[in-house]
Every structure is written in C-alpha cells, then in structure tokens.
Design an enzyme around this catalytic site. Structure first.
Site: not given
Ligand code: NI
Length: 183
Positions: A46, A51, A119, A160
C-alpha cells in the site's frame, strides 16, 4: 506515469494530516497512477499520498500478494475480498483498491498483533496491534462511494494507510520495532 520519491521517516510531511479530495481532477488521476507505479517498484502492499509528499487523502492498496502485479491496469474498485472460511489460505483473488477520502467506519473488538513494514521506514519491521477486521468507506476514482470489509493483510493495510493520512506512522504505535536483517 512516473516514479515519485518516497519520503523517509524524519520528514515532517509524514506527520501532517492530509486534506480531503473535493474533486477528482486530472491531477489526482496522475497522482494515483504515479502512486501505483511507485508502490509496485518498491514491492509495497500500500501507499498513501503523503508518503510521496502530497497531503491529500488518497491511498492505493494491492493486498493480492506482496509482489503485486505491475502489469495490471489500476482499477478503482475490485471485487470484495473473499470471506475466508476457517484457516484455509484465501484464494489468490485480486484485492486492489484506490481509496479517496477513506474512513474507517467499523472495527472489530478482536485485535491482532502482527508484523508491519512501511516504505517510509526502510530496513525496519515492527509489531503492531490492529483491529482484526475493519470496515472502510471511501470514494472510487469516479467519485462513487463504496464500502469494503477487510481482514488479515487487507485489514492491516487499510489501518496502516489510513493512519498515514492522519500523520501517523506505524513506528508511532508499534509494540516493538527492529531492523529487518539481524543476521
Ligand atoms: Ni506505510
């Protein structure tokens, strides 16, 4: 589509709340395309828009399998995940979603503590307690509302990624965090 740079823990943008998407513009469509490409390039399950430095409430998830399949065209709304019967491994159905303005509207009382990575936190893995099942309402790429219920990897990914939209990283709430390769 293009790869975008994934921000790494320590970047203040990762701790900011993202704004709702009011209209699904070409800019948002381009963002989603880039997010798929960026997520698959990094073997992620995901990715949330903050991000890649965009503070908008946009999430992509492919919980089909950890590798994903970069050849697949992105779809706004996949079939709902299979209701797993017992402990049998779920069928490898495509479990792939674009979520615009996602909201968790129901969580199970039951929780699960499981391994999680991000990530934005490379090389680390943590144990995080999450609801075993979550129900999420979101808009698809046509602006149509839909709901999904997830358990297992999908439940974890939904919780998350939606946390990212509120500036929360798993490392903020993890029971423990450690380096991946301790060998
Ligand atoms: Ni993450």
């Amino acid at each position: 589509m293009a790869l975008r740079k994934v921000l790494i823990e320590g970047d203040p943008l990762l701790h900011k709340a993202s704004r709702e998407v009011l209209e699904i513009t070409d800019r948002i469509r381009a963002l989603v395309g880039d997010m798929w490409e960026t997520m698959y390039a990094a073997n992620g399950v995901g990715l949330a828009a903050p991000q890649v430095g965009v503070l908008r409430r946009v999430v992509v998830i492919d919980a089909t399998k950890p590798e994903g399949d970069p050849e697949d065209e992105p779809t706004g709304l996949a079939d709902p995940p299979p209701r797993a019967g017992g402990d049998a491994a779920p069928a490898p159905e495509i479990i792939k979603y674009v979520l615009i303005n996602p909201e968790i509207i129901e969580v199970s009382e039951e929780t699960v503590s499981a391994k999680e990575g991000c990530l934005s936190v490379p090389g680390m893995v943590g144990i995080v307690e999450r609801p075993a099942r979550v129900k999420v309402r979101a808009l698809d790429m046509s602006g149509e509302p839909f709901e999904i219920e997830g358990e297992g990897l999908l439940a974890k990914a939904l919780s998350h990624e939606i946390d990212h939209l509120d500036g929360i990283l798993y490392t903020d709430i993890a029971e423990s965090v450690e380096e991946v390769n301790a060998e």
